[in-house]
Scaffold this motif. Structure first.
Motif, mmCIF file in Angstrom:
data_model
loop_
_atom_site.group_PDB
_atom_site.id
_atom_site.type_symbol
_atom_site.label_atom_id
_atom_site.label_comp_id
_atom_site.label_asym_id
_atom_site.label_seq_id
_atom_site.Cartn_x
_atom_site.Cartn_y
_atom_site.Cartn_z
ATOM 1 N N PHE A 110 0.845 -1.183 0.000
ATOM 2 C CA PHE A 110 0.000 0.000 0.000
ATOM 3 C C PHE A 110 0.880 1.231 0.000
ATOM 4 N N GLN A 111 0.273 2.353 -0.276
ATOM 5 C CA GLN A 111 1.020 3.586 -0.335
ATOM 6 C C GLN A 111 0.207 4.689 0.337
ATOM 7 N N TYR A 112 0.824 5.314 1.340
ATOM 8 C CA TYR A 112 0.187 6.452 1.993
ATOM 9 C C TYR A 112 0.283 7.653 1.054
ATOM 10 N N MET A 113 -0.792 8.404 1.017
ATOM 11 C CA MET A 113 -0.836 9.592 0.160
ATOM 12 C C MET A 113 -1.098 10.811 1.027
ATOM 13 N N GLU A 114 -0.681 11.973 0.533
ATOM 14 C CA GLU A 114 -0.979 13.229 1.214
ATOM 15 C C GLU A 114 -1.168 14.308 0.165
ATOM 16 N N TYR A 115 -1.915 15.331 0.530
ATOM 17 C CA TYR A 115 -2.153 16.430 -0.392
ATOM 18 C C TYR A 115 -0.974 17.385 -0.357
ATOM 19 N N GLY A 116 -0.544 17.808 -1.537
ATOM 20 C CA GLY A 116 0.546 18.769 -1.642
ATOM 21 C C GLY A 116 0.006 20.179 -1.757
ATOM 22 N N MET A 117 0.918 21.110 -1.911
ATOM 23 C CA MET A 117 0.527 22.517 -2.042
ATOM 24 C C MET A 117 -0.310 22.754 -3.302
ATOM 25 N N ASP A 118 -0.176 21.871 -4.283
ATOM 26 C CA ASP A 118 -0.946 21.990 -5.520
ATOM 27 C C ASP A 118 -2.331 21.353 -5.411
ATOM 28 N N LYS A 119 -2.705 20.931 -4.194
ATOM 29 C CA LYS A 119 -4.002 20.313 -3.897
ATOM 30 C C LYS A 119 -4.210 18.998 -4.642
ATOM 31 N N GLN A 120 -3.116 18.311 -4.939
ATOM 32 C CA GLN A 120 -3.138 17.011 -5.582
ATOM 33 C C GLN A 120 -2.561 15.982 -4.614
ATOM 34 N N HIS A 122 -0.135 13.117 -3.462
ATOM 35 C CA HIS A 122 1.227 12.688 -3.755
ATOM 36 C C HIS A 122 1.602 11.597 -2.758
ATOM 37 N N PRO A 123 2.392 10.589 -3.200
ATOM 38 C CA PRO A 123 2.834 9.554 -2.254
ATOM 39 C C PRO A 123 3.769 10.129 -1.201
ATOM 40 N N ARG A 124 3.658 9.613 0.035
ATOM 41 C CA ARG A 124 4.550 10.082 1.098
ATOM 42 C C ARG A 124 5.960 9.572 0.892
ATOM 43 N N GLN A 125 6.099 8.381 0.315
ATOM 44 C CA GLN A 125 7.391 7.802 0.015
ATOM 45 C C GLN A 125 7.429 7.403 -1.452
ATOM 46 N N GLU A 126 8.610 7.224 -1.980
ATOM 47 C CA GLU A 126 8.739 6.798 -3.372
ATOM 48 C C GLU A 126 8.270 5.357 -3.561
ATOM 49 N N ARG A 127 8.596 4.498 -2.574
ATOM 50 C CA ARG A 127 8.256 3.082 -2.668
ATOM 51 C C ARG A 127 7.021 2.783 -1.823
ATOM 52 N N PRO A 128 6.204 1.827 -2.285
ATOM 53 C CA PRO A 128 5.085 1.394 -1.442
ATOM 54 C C PRO A 128 5.592 0.674 -0.198
ATOM 55 N N TYR A 129 4.788 0.652 0.837
ATOM 56 C CA TYR A 129 5.143 -0.037 2.073
ATOM 57 C C TYR A 129 4.974 -1.523 1.879
#
Length: 129
Positions: A110-120, A122-129
């Motif tokens: 799985f991959q944790y995501m978060e919103y960036g300054m562009d309101k899109q 983005h993955p928190r890390q490059e690789r999935p957990y």
């Protein structure tokens, strides 16, 4: 499930899930939750931000269903600061998919995501957990 086959289904569950070290009785299958158990679970559900308000209310209603009117009054959740509820209505589906993967002994990525300054997102890390 038809009421006519219910005793056979109960017998099947008892025979499949009972052994010398893990006794399971008919009383275990039919025992409702104690009011203290409902209270504990209600508090946990009320404080959990991962489900929508509607899902929270439906789950609390199901938990209280086995209680008397007086017990329902006593088992109101603790007044905690209302969590910021998720708009994700697929939380329970995600839990079911993860439970099935664990049951089948499958590896999960799985991959944790978060919103960036562009309101899109983005993955928190490059690789999935």
């Amino acid at each position: 499930m038809s009421i006519n086959i219910l005793p056979f289904r109960v017998y099947q569950v008892l025979s499949e899930h009972t052994d010398g070290d893990h006794a399971l009785t008919m009383r275990d299958l039919l025992r409702p939750l104690e009011p203290s158990e409902v209270r504990l679970l209600s508090d946990a559900v009320s404080a959990f931000p991962g489900i929508s308000q509607r899902q929270c209310e439906r789950l609390l209603e199901k938990l209280r269903r086995g209680l008397s009117r007086w017990q329902r009054e006593q088992c109101r959740p603790l007044p905690v600061e209302a969590p910021r509820r998720s708009a994700n209505h697929e939380t329970f589906l995600s839990v079911e998919v993860l439970e099935e993967a664990v049951f089948r002994r499958c590896q999960v990525r799985f991959q944790y995501m978060e919103y960036g300054m562009d309101k899109q997102l983005h993955p928190r890390q490059e690789r999935p957990y």
